[in-house]
Design a protein around this motif. Structure first.
Motif, short mmCIF file in Angstrom:
data_model
loop_
_atom_site.label_atom_id
_atom_site.label_comp_id
_atom_site.label_asym_id
_atom_site.label_seq_id
_atom_site.Cartn_x
_atom_site.Cartn_y
_atom_site.Cartn_z
N ASP A 1 -20.60 -13.78 102.49
CA ASP A 1 -20.79 -14.85 103.48
C ASP A 1 -19.57 -15.77 103.49
OD1 ASP A 1 -23.27 -13.94 104.23
OD2 ASP A 1 -24.40 -15.49 103.18
N GLY A 2 -19.00 -15.95 104.64
CA GLY A 2 -17.88 -16.88 104.79
C GLY A 2 -16.74 -16.57 103.84
N ASP A 3 -16.35 -17.56 103.08
CA ASP A 3 -15.24 -17.42 102.13
C ASP A 3 -15.74 -17.18 100.71
OD1 ASP A 3 -13.40 -17.94 104.16
OD2 ASP A 3 -13.50 -20.11 103.84
N GLY A 4 -16.88 -16.55 100.56
CA GLY A 4 -17.50 -16.38 99.25
C GLY A 4 -16.60 -15.76 98.20
N PHE A 5 -15.92 -14.68 98.53
CA PHE A 5 -15.03 -14.04 97.56
C PHE A 5 -13.90 -14.97 97.14
CE2 PHE A 5 -16.87 -9.90 98.80
CZ PHE A 5 -17.06 -9.36 97.55
N GLU A 6 -13.31 -15.62 98.13
CA GLU A 6 -12.19 -16.51 97.82
C GLU A 6 -12.65 -17.71 96.99
OE1 GLU A 6 -8.59 -17.81 97.15
OE2 GLU A 6 -9.07 -15.86 98.03
N LEU A 7 -13.79 -18.29 97.33
CA LEU A 7 -14.32 -19.42 96.55
C LEU A 7 -14.63 -18.99 95.12
CD1 LEU A 7 -16.74 -21.03 99.15
CD2 LEU A 7 -14.63 -22.02 98.25
N ALA A 8 -15.21 -17.81 94.96
CA ALA A 8 -15.52 -17.32 93.62
C ALA A 8 -14.25 -17.09 92.82
CB ALA A 8 -16.33 -16.03 93.72
N ARG A 9 -13.22 -16.51 93.45
CA ARG A 9 -11.94 -16.31 92.76
C ARG A 9 -11.35 -17.65 92.32
NH1 ARG A 9 -11.09 -12.70 97.13
NH2 ARG A 9 -11.42 -10.58 96.45
N GLN A 10 -11.38 -18.64 93.20
CA GLN A 10 -10.83 -19.96 92.89
C GLN A 10 -11.59 -20.60 91.72
OE1 GLN A 10 -10.92 -22.32 96.47
NE2 GLN A 10 -9.48 -20.97 97.53
N ARG A 11 -12.89 -20.53 91.76
CA ARG A 11 -13.70 -21.15 90.70
C ARG A 11 -13.44 -20.48 89.36
NH1 ARG A 11 -18.68 -21.44 94.84
NH2 ARG A 11 -18.10 -23.44 95.78
N LEU A 12 -13.42 -19.16 89.35
CA LEU A 12 -13.15 -18.45 88.10
C LEU A 12 -11.72 -18.71 87.65
CD1 LEU A 12 -14.27 -16.59 85.95
CD2 LEU A 12 -13.67 -14.64 87.39
N GLY A 13 -10.79 -18.72 88.59
CA GLY A 13 -9.39 -18.99 88.25
C GLY A 13 -9.16 -20.39 87.72
N SER A 14 -10.06 -21.30 88.03
CA SER A 14 -9.89 -22.68 87.55
C SER A 14 -10.23 -22.81 86.06
CB SER A 14 -10.75 -23.65 88.36
OG SER A 14 -12.12 -23.50 88.05
N VAL A 15 -10.92 -21.82 85.50
CA VAL A 15 -11.27 -21.89 84.08
C VAL A 15 -10.61 -20.80 83.24
CG1 VAL A 15 -13.47 -23.05 84.46
CG2 VAL A 15 -13.41 -20.56 84.37
#
Length: 191
Positions: A140-154
């Motif tokens: 949905d929407g930018d789900g993959f990109e948001l998940a990558r960003q969140r995981l990449g932030s930690v």
């Protein structure tokens, strides 16, 4: 039901359904008792499209066909997986289907009893429904990109467990899980 399904089985409101139909929300109460009542009708309609496995196939292939049919149903009706998992007793809608499925598994010499059969069908169902929910949220929407960003932030990419890859949450991944469960049941129930 069409108006509710078009809004999303997990998201529709009676107000939204009424608006789609061009009537006042209280008018719906002449046809349905509540949102839950309409949801149950949607379950019956949607699960009526669930393809039954070939009863002449092996029990293993029947279970594979069942998971594929459920996966396809979830893809056709976004939100159905969430609704089925969170609505108590939602499996009321597939009791006849489960009768036919268990008869087919029995005819195919499923090596366990009813409890074993219920266990594996439930486990495979949970796998499909959860995988469908995760896949839908990522797609949905930018789900993959948001998940990558969140995981990449930690974590840096080379240190990530379960990195966000589109092929990690696809049908092939689900098939691997299905094979694992079937193989486990074969090992547990072998004579």
């Amino acid at each position: 039901m069409d108006a509710a399904i078009s809004q999303g089985i997990d998201r529709f409101t009676l107000t939204g359904v009424a608006k789609t139909l061009g009537v006042a929300a209280p008018s719906l109460y002449r046809v349905v008792n509540s949102r839950d009542d309409l949801l149950m009708h949607c379950f019956l309609r949607v699960t009526g499209e669930l393809n039954l496995p070939d009863p002449e196939a092996t029990w293993q292939d029947q279970l594979r066909e069942y998971t594929d049919a459920l996966w396809n149903l979830c893809g056709t009706y976004p939100g159905i997986a969430h609704s089925l998992l969170t609505f108590p007793g939602s499996h009321f809608a597939i009791q006849d289907y489960l009768d036919d499925l268990t008869r087919g598994l029995t005819r195919a010499s499923f090596p366990g009893g009813d409890d074993d059969m219920h266990f594996i069908v439930d486990m495979l169902s949970d796998n499909v429904l959860v995988a469908s929910m995760v896949t839908q949220s990522l797609r949905d929407g930018d789900g993959f990109e948001l998940a990558r960003q969140r995981l990449g932030s930690v974590r840096s990419e080379e240190r990530q467990h379960f990195p966000i890859r589109e092929n990690l949450w696809d049908h092939d991944w689900l098939q691997r899980k299905t094979e694992f469960v079937i193989r486990g049941m074969e090992l547990q129930l072998r004579p």
